[in-house]
Design an enzyme around this catalytic site. Structure first.
Site, PDB file in Angstrom:
ATOM      1  N   HIS A   6       2.708   5.736   9.569  1.00 22.71           N
ATOM      2  CA  HIS A   6       2.428   6.261   8.224  1.00 22.71           C
ATOM      3  C   HIS A   6       2.230   5.124   7.225  1.00 22.71           C
ATOM      4  CE1 HIS A   6       4.009   8.282   4.411  1.00 22.71           C
ATOM      5  NE2 HIS A   6       2.912   8.960   4.709  1.00 22.71           N
ATOM      6  N   ARG A   7       1.056   5.060   6.615  1.00 23.91           N
ATOM      7  CA  ARG A   7       0.669   3.955   5.709  1.00 23.91           C
ATOM      8  C   ARG A   7       0.782   2.614   6.446  1.00 23.91           C
ATOM      9  NH1 ARG A   7       4.196   5.880   0.332  1.00 23.91           N
ATOM     10  NH2 ARG A   7       3.861   8.100   0.647  1.00 23.91           N
ATOM     11  N   GLU A  33      -2.061   6.289   9.898  1.00 26.84           N
ATOM     12  CA  GLU A  33      -2.488   7.058   8.723  1.00 26.84           C
ATOM     13  C   GLU A  33      -2.556   6.133   7.521  1.00 26.84           C
ATOM     14  OE1 GLU A  33      -1.476   9.566   5.018  1.00 26.84           O
ATOM     15  OE2 GLU A  33      -0.513   7.779   5.832  1.00 26.84           O
ATOM     16  N   ASP A  35      -4.201   5.928   3.104  1.00 24.14           N
ATOM     17  CA  ASP A  35      -4.634   6.682   1.928  1.00 24.14           C
ATOM     18  C   ASP A  35      -5.793   5.959   1.235  1.00 24.14           C
ATOM     19  OD1 ASP A  35      -2.189   8.465   2.046  1.00 24.14           O
ATOM     20  OD2 ASP A  35      -1.238   6.518   1.779  1.00 24.14           O
ATOM     21  N   HIS A  48      -1.650   4.094  -1.721  1.00 26.31           N
ATOM     22  CA  HIS A  48      -1.140   5.464  -1.813  1.00 26.31           C
ATOM     23  C   HIS A  48      -1.264   6.069  -3.203  1.00 26.31           C
ATOM     24  CE1 HIS A  48       1.859   8.659  -2.399  1.00 26.31           C
ATOM     25  NE2 HIS A  48       1.477   9.022  -1.189  1.00 26.31           N
ATOM     26  N   GLU A 108      -6.661   9.623   4.823  1.00 30.13           N
ATOM     27  CA  GLU A 108      -6.297  10.642   3.830  1.00 30.13           C
ATOM     28  C   GLU A 108      -7.049  10.366   2.535  1.00 30.13           C
ATOM     29  OE1 GLU A 108      -2.108  11.205   2.817  1.00 30.13           O
ATOM     30  OE2 GLU A 108      -2.743  12.444   1.115  1.00 30.13           O
ATOM     31  N   LYS A 110      -7.456  10.678  -1.211  1.00 32.57           N
ATOM     32  CA  LYS A 110      -6.529  10.948  -2.318  1.00 32.57           C
ATOM     33  C   LYS A 110      -7.284  11.420  -3.561  1.00 32.57           C
ATOM     34  CE  LYS A 110      -2.278  10.015  -0.868  1.00 32.57           C
ATOM     35  NZ  LYS A 110      -1.308  11.110  -0.776  1.00 32.57           N
ATOM     36  N   ASP A 228       7.325   6.191   9.243  1.00 31.49           N
ATOM     37  CA  ASP A 228       7.284   4.820   8.704  1.00 31.49           C
ATOM     38  C   ASP A 228       7.792   3.812   9.734  1.00 31.49           C
ATOM     39  OD1 ASP A 228       6.508   5.947   6.245  1.00 31.49           O
ATOM     40  OD2 ASP A 228       8.590   6.166   5.586  1.00 31.49           O
TER      41      ASP A 228
HETATM   42  O1  G3P Z   1      -0.982  12.230   5.505  1.00 32.55           O
HETATM   43  C1  G3P Z   1       0.376  12.487   5.621  1.00 32.55           C
HETATM   44  C2  G3P Z   1       1.123  12.007   4.399  1.00 32.55           C
HETATM   45  O2  G3P Z   1       0.782  10.673   4.177  1.00 32.55           O
HETATM   46  C3  G3P Z   1       0.817  12.816   3.165  1.00 32.55           C
HETATM   47  O3  G3P Z   1       1.615  12.444   2.087  1.00 32.55           O
HETATM   48  O4  G3P Z   1       2.106  11.299  -0.011  1.00 32.55           O
HETATM   49  O5  G3P Z   1       2.576  10.142   2.126  1.00 32.55           O
HETATM   50  O6  G3P Z   1       0.218  10.476   1.391  1.00 32.55           O
HETATM   51  P1  G3P Z   1       1.619  11.025   1.367  1.00 32.55           P
HETATM   52 MG    MG Z   2      -0.834   9.720   3.113  1.00 31.01          MG
END
Ligand code: G3P
Ligand code: MG
Length: 242
Positions: A6-7, A33, A35, A48, A108, A110, A228
């Protein structure tokens, strides 16, 4: 169960930086993943928040700054002094990191706060030019954006993001249409998810850093988690006993 960093590997590296992505690229996990926002001059950048305040030494909204202005700032020191000098990556720079790996890439969009006119077309252009169509999943809380992705290129996998507990989610997901459901952890274990699982549509859940929660999700039939701590979760979940 599939694991997405994640990120990037954001538990131990500054989120959405090349350092976090190089670590994810090194790991034998299913995907990563990140953003995407759009700068004032149209450059696609990976960050993000709408502003650079939390994750850099600067202030201001991404939409108001050029890529040259954004690149002047340090996106590593806020996390730890050892990461001083990390800059905001462009989407292209992030795709470069994964050019020769097999990781699935969850982009993702945004655009749920600022609409970023033209962003969908730019993202698709980049993916198509790089022939990465089969490697990406495009997700967003902005469901109009993923609807537009499908209209422009029906072959690209899309996912609708949700935070809420849903009622009859399949009706809505088919209406958009979306190929998958990406949903916040507590909402992912509610009864309404059963119809999605039964239909075969993938459910991927964020953000799961706890081993007990991850095992519950695996038993429920959730296809993937965003974490994470991809290295730790990969070793915890790779055993068949879990
Ligand atoms: O894409 C999953 C998750 O990343 C969505 O929430 O706020 O972490 O971008 P956020
Ligand atoms: Mg995200």
């Amino acid at each position: 169960m599939e694991i997405f960093a994640h990120r990037g590997a954001s538990g131990n590296f500054p989120e959405n930086t090349i350092a976090a992505f190089k670590e994810a690229a090194r790991l034998p996990v299913f995907g990563v993943e990140f953003d995407v926002h759009m700068a004032a001059d149209g450059e696609l950048v990976v960050i993000h928040d709408e502003s650079i305040d939390r994750t850099s030494d600067g202030t201001g909204y991404v939409k108001d700054m050029s890529i040259a202005d954004l690149k002047k700032h340090d996106f590593g020191s806020w996390f730890s002094p050892g990461f001083q000098g990390e800059t905001i990556p462009t989407l292209s720079e992030v795709l470069d990191v994964f050019d020769s790996t097999n990781h699935k890439l969850n982009i993702e969009l945004k655009s749920d706060i600022f609409p970023y006119e033209g962003m969908v077309e730019k993202v698709l252009d980049l993916i198509e030019t790089r022939r990465m169509e089969s490697r990406v999943i495009i997700s967003s809380f902005d469901h109009a954006a993923i609807q537009f992705v499908k209209q422009l290129n029906p072959h690209i996998e899309t996912a609708a993001l949700f935070m809420e507990v849903l009622v009859h989610p399949l009706d809505y997901l088919h209406k958009i249409p979306a190929n998958a459901l990406h949903i916040l952890f507590p909402a992912a274990i509610r009864p309404s998810m059963a119809e999605v699982i039964k239909s075969g549509m993938p459910i991927r859940t964020f953000t799961v850093n706890d081993e007990t929660y991850a095992k519950t999700l695996k038993q429920t039939g959730i296809q993937a988690i965003f974490t994470d701590y991809p290295e730790k979760m990969n070793s915890l979940l790779s055993s068949n006993k879990n």
